[in-house]
Design an enzyme around this catalytic site. Structure first.
Site, PDB file in Angstrom:
ATOM      1  N   GLN A  11      80.836  41.096  60.155  1.00 21.28           N
ATOM      2  CA  GLN A  11      80.431  39.964  59.325  1.00 21.28           C
ATOM      3  C   GLN A  11      80.780  40.224  57.865  1.00 21.28           C
ATOM      4  OE1 GLN A  11      76.405  38.762  60.029  1.00 21.28           O
ATOM      5  NE2 GLN A  11      76.393  37.246  58.396  1.00 21.28           N
ATOM      6  N   SER A  94      80.052  46.912  63.208  1.00 21.78           N
ATOM      7  CA  SER A  94      78.854  46.112  63.477  1.00 21.78           C
ATOM      8  C   SER A  94      79.165  45.022  64.503  1.00 21.78           C
ATOM      9  CB  SER A  94      78.300  45.545  62.168  1.00 21.78           C
ATOM     10  OG  SER A  94      77.034  44.954  62.357  1.00 21.78           O
ATOM     11  N   LEU A  95      79.208  43.761  64.081  1.00 18.13           N
ATOM     12  CA  LEU A  95      79.569  42.674  64.992  1.00 18.13           C
ATOM     13  C   LEU A  95      80.860  42.963  65.747  1.00 18.13           C
ATOM     14  CD1 LEU A  95      79.593  39.661  66.027  1.00 18.13           C
ATOM     15  CD2 LEU A  95      80.917  39.178  63.951  1.00 18.13           C
ATOM     16  N   ARG A 119      72.772  36.986  69.121  1.00 22.97           N
ATOM     17  CA  ARG A 119      72.585  38.043  68.125  1.00 22.97           C
ATOM     18  C   ARG A 119      72.508  37.447  66.726  1.00 22.97           C
ATOM     19  NH1 ARG A 119      76.078  41.449  64.885  1.00 22.97           N
ATOM     20  NH2 ARG A 119      75.421  43.647  64.843  1.00 22.97           N
ATOM     21  N   HIS A 202      70.828  46.412  59.859  1.00 17.49           N
ATOM     22  CA  HIS A 202      70.882  47.857  60.118  1.00 17.49           C
ATOM     23  C   HIS A 202      69.761  48.622  59.424  1.00 17.49           C
ATOM     24  CE1 HIS A 202      74.612  47.037  62.157  1.00 17.49           C
ATOM     25  NE2 HIS A 202      75.081  46.459  61.080  1.00 17.49           N
ATOM     26  N   GLN A 251      71.773  49.471  67.501  1.00 15.85           N
ATOM     27  CA  GLN A 251      72.674  49.191  66.377  1.00 15.85           C
ATOM     28  C   GLN A 251      72.053  48.249  65.351  1.00 15.85           C
ATOM     29  OE1 GLN A 251      75.416  46.087  66.230  1.00 15.85           O
ATOM     30  NE2 GLN A 251      77.213  47.407  66.341  1.00 15.85           N
TER      31      GLN A 251
END
Length: 300
Positions: A11, A94-95, A119, A202, A251
């Site tokens: 992102q 991440s994503l 998510r 996070h 995560q």
């Protein structure tokens, strides 16, 4: 044969106008966006192409947008490949780890898109529950950033959320604590950049999103990956679906160990990286980690 790793952005890589070239040149890329409209219930391609930026940057929109655009770019990469490249690893920031899982065959495109949508919505809801933010701190070592965090934290949550590359660490936490950190860095001439995200990803502030994500992950039909997937959580490769499921839940609240991941991939013998998806953030990070590493961008 060249040993290659495929890297997928997270992102923040989104921008209005992305995927325009892909859907012009590739029927397969357009088909992904057509399929996404049926799954999501709105025209994702229209938002990618026309915005408005405020809508595209919203977490519940930007995550599906980056996922689909990255997979559309992957279709282009597949068309361009010659026989001298062997993919031996995939990873995502991440994503982007969800995109990597789709490419590795862990789940279908449709299942991955539903997961990413869930998510994004869960993270958006968690962010709205408590004012929070993320800020890049530039030019400092880890211990120097930790000292600033200790000074600014107070009784709130504030921690390093992304270990991106030398001199680029992202700090995440409650809004007031982030603002105190920014005041400290400004007074000392340290450069920071506030990230355009909904909240403190996070960190423990995302804990409320974990049950919803865990439920969604349980609905998916999982398959062993065709390539090892390198996790943000521990910077190691994984091929066991149950272990990957646990790590994807973790995560949400765990720091992204991107620099460690890249160094581990280099040590594992990766000779070439492909950044597949919108933007060129990952190429920039890679060159800060290992200047001579070869990376090719397949843009969305």
């Amino acid at each position: 044969m060249v040993q290659a790793a495929l890297l997928f952005p997270g992102q923040g890589a989104q921008y209005v106008g992305m995927a325009a070239g892909l859907i012009r040149d590739s029927a397969a890329a357009r088909a992904l966006f057509d399929q996404s409209r049926e799954i999501l219930g709105y025209d994702l391609l229209k938002v990618c192409l026309e915005g408005p930026a405020e809508r595209l940057h919203a977490t519940e929109i930007s995550q599906p947008a980056i996922y689909v655009a990255s997979l559309a770019a992957y279709q282009l990469w597949q068309q361009q490949q010659e026989g001298n490249v062997t993919v031996t690893a995939v990873a995502g920031l991440s994503l982007g780890e969800y995109t990597a899982c789709t490419v590795a065959g862990v789940w279908s495109f449709a299942d991955g898109l539903r997961l990413v949508q869930e998510r994004g919505q869960a993270m958006q809801a968690a962010a709205e529950a408590a004012p929070s933010a993320m800020v890049s701190v530039l030019g400092l070592q880890i211990d120097e950033v930790e000292e600033l965090i200790a000074e600014a934290r107070g009784a709130e949550i504030l921690q390093i959320a992304n270990y991106l590359c030398p001199g680029n660490l992202v700090v995440s936490g409650n809004l007031a604590a982030v603002e105190r950190l920014e005041q400290l860095t400004q007074a000392r001439g340290i450069r920071t950049v506030r990230l355009a995200v909904a909240g403190a990803f996070h960190t423990p502030l995302m804990q409320s999103a974990q049950p919803r994500l865990a439920h969604a992950l349980n609905q998916v039909c999982w398959h062993p990956p065709r390539y090892p997937i390198w996790s943000n959580v521990d910077a190691q490769s994984h091929t066991d679906p149950a272990e990957m499921q646990r790590l994807l839940i973790q995560q949400l609240t765990a720091p992204v160990r991107w620099e460690e991941t890249i160094r581990a991939l280099l040590e594992a013998g990766i000779e070439r990286f492909y950044e597949i998806g919108p933007g060129r953030v990952l190429a920039g990070l890679l060159r800060r980690i290992q200047r001579k590493a070869e990376i090719i961008n397949i843009a969305a």
